[in-house]
Design a protein around this motif. Structure first.
Motif, mmCIF file in Angstrom:
data_model
loop_
_atom_site.group_PDB
_atom_site.id
_atom_site.type_symbol
_atom_site.label_atom_id
_atom_site.label_comp_id
_atom_site.label_asym_id
_atom_site.label_seq_id
_atom_site.Cartn_x
_atom_site.Cartn_y
_atom_site.Cartn_z
ATOM 1 N N LEU A 91 0.811 -1.220 0.000
ATOM 2 C CA LEU A 91 0.000 0.000 0.000
ATOM 3 C C LEU A 91 0.845 1.271 0.000
ATOM 4 C CD1 LEU A 91 -3.064 -0.800 2.293
ATOM 5 C CD2 LEU A 91 -3.045 -0.365 -0.168
ATOM 6 N N PRO A 92 1.966 1.324 0.748
ATOM 7 C CA PRO A 92 2.806 2.527 0.625
ATOM 8 C C PRO A 92 3.293 2.772 -0.797
ATOM 9 C CG PRO A 92 3.405 1.285 2.579
ATOM 10 C CD PRO A 92 2.447 0.440 1.822
ATOM 11 N N ASP A 93 3.624 1.702 -1.530
ATOM 12 C CA ASP A 93 4.019 1.856 -2.927
ATOM 13 C C ASP A 93 2.860 2.384 -3.770
ATOM 14 O OD1 ASP A 93 6.575 0.933 -2.447
ATOM 15 O OD2 ASP A 93 6.034 -1.153 -2.799
ATOM 16 N N THR A 94 1.647 1.941 -3.424
ATOM 17 C CA THR A 94 0.470 2.413 -4.163
ATOM 18 C C THR A 94 0.291 3.918 -4.015
ATOM 19 O OG1 THR A 94 -0.602 0.273 -3.803
ATOM 20 C CG2 THR A 94 -2.015 2.119 -4.447
ATOM 21 N N PHE A 95 0.412 4.398 -2.788
ATOM 22 C CA PHE A 95 0.268 5.835 -2.553
ATOM 23 C C PHE A 95 1.428 6.614 -3.174
ATOM 24 C CE2 PHE A 95 -2.180 4.206 1.208
ATOM 25 C CZ PHE A 95 -3.419 4.613 0.743
ATOM 26 N N ALA A 96 2.626 6.024 -3.144
ATOM 27 C CA ALA A 96 3.767 6.692 -3.773
ATOM 28 C C ALA A 96 3.577 6.789 -5.286
ATOM 29 C CB ALA A 96 5.054 5.936 -3.454
ATOM 30 N N SER A 97 3.058 5.744 -5.903
ATOM 31 C CA SER A 97 2.794 5.780 -7.339
ATOM 32 C C SER A 97 1.696 6.784 -7.669
ATOM 33 C CB SER A 97 2.390 4.382 -7.833
ATOM 34 O OG SER A 97 3.462 3.477 -7.700
#
Length: 235
Positions: A91-97
């Motif tokens: 999920l952190p990668d999702t928000f970063a993307s």
């Protein structure tokens, strides 16, 4: 730390119940992230190293909590890994993307973040952990617990209690099927991005963005469903 405790906007004017609840839930994590030093020290390297350590700690914590939850509700570890652990760590990668897509004129940063993150997980995450495990087990001996846990390895290499270990034991289980399904879903995703560039001139946004979003969600659900059925020997 002042920014971590500040609530709402710059003047602290937001007073909605949802905003208060979100702020309260995020406050411990904000304090933890606030411990990361700013980039003005050591040319930014101190910030980078400490941030990596904090991210590693949070990832390990999320993984342990997810495994404990799966154990409590009776879910297999392989299913926990592709659902709870995967969501918690991705999920952190999702928000970063999302932030990269909104702040960049092209989709390169958003898609590059996803591919880069997964490459680190595969090449470094698996590689380093297996390397450390191989060194550790090369100096160990077969205990009754180890023999009970890896009967196939014991039968194949003739391991006896108290004798040397053949190396790091990592049984594949349902990995082959799961990876095959993942590769198939990934190819569908890559093909859809290529087709969007041809027909709509953009991988992200533009026309048909909601159907594309629905397609990707369905691919994820398909992967989780098939892998779960295989883990419970229903396929």
């Amino acid at each position: 730390f002042s920014s971590a405790t500040r609530f709402g906007g710059e003047d602290g004017s937001s007073t909605s119940a949802l905003a208060w609840a979100s702020h309260g839930l995020a406050l411990p994590w904000k304090f933890l992230i606030a411990c990361v030093p700013p980039t003005i020290f050591c040319g930014g390297w101190l910030c980078f190293v400490v941030a990596i350590i904090v991210i590693g700690f949070l990832t390990a914590l999320i993984g342990d909590l997810a495994n404990l939850l799966g154990c409590a509700v009776g879910i297999k570890n392989s299913v926990v890994a592709i659902t709870l652990v995967a969501l918690g760590t991705s999920l952190p990668d999702t928000f970063a993307s999302r932030a990269a897509a909104m702040g960049d004129d092209t989709a390169d940063a958003a898609i590059g973040n996803v591919t880069g993150s997964n490459s680190v997980n595969v090449f470094l995450g698996l590689g380093i952990s297996w390397l450390v495990g191989a060194f550790y087990w090369s100096f160990g001996e077969a205990t009754p617990e180890w023999i009970a846990r890896y009967p196939q390895v014991v039968a194949r290499y003739g391991v006896v209690e108290g004798g040397p270990l053949p190396g790091l034991a990592v049984p594949a289980g349902d990995l082959g099927f799961s990876v095959s399904v993942f590769v198939g879903c990934s190819l569908c995703c890559i093909c859809s991005l290529s087709l969007r560039r041809v027909f709509f001139g953009a991988e992200l946004g533009s026309r048909m963005r909601w159907p594309t979003f629905g397609l990707y969600v369905c691919l994820w659900l398909l992967y989780v469903t098939l892998s779960t059925l295989k883990a419970y020997e229903l396929l």
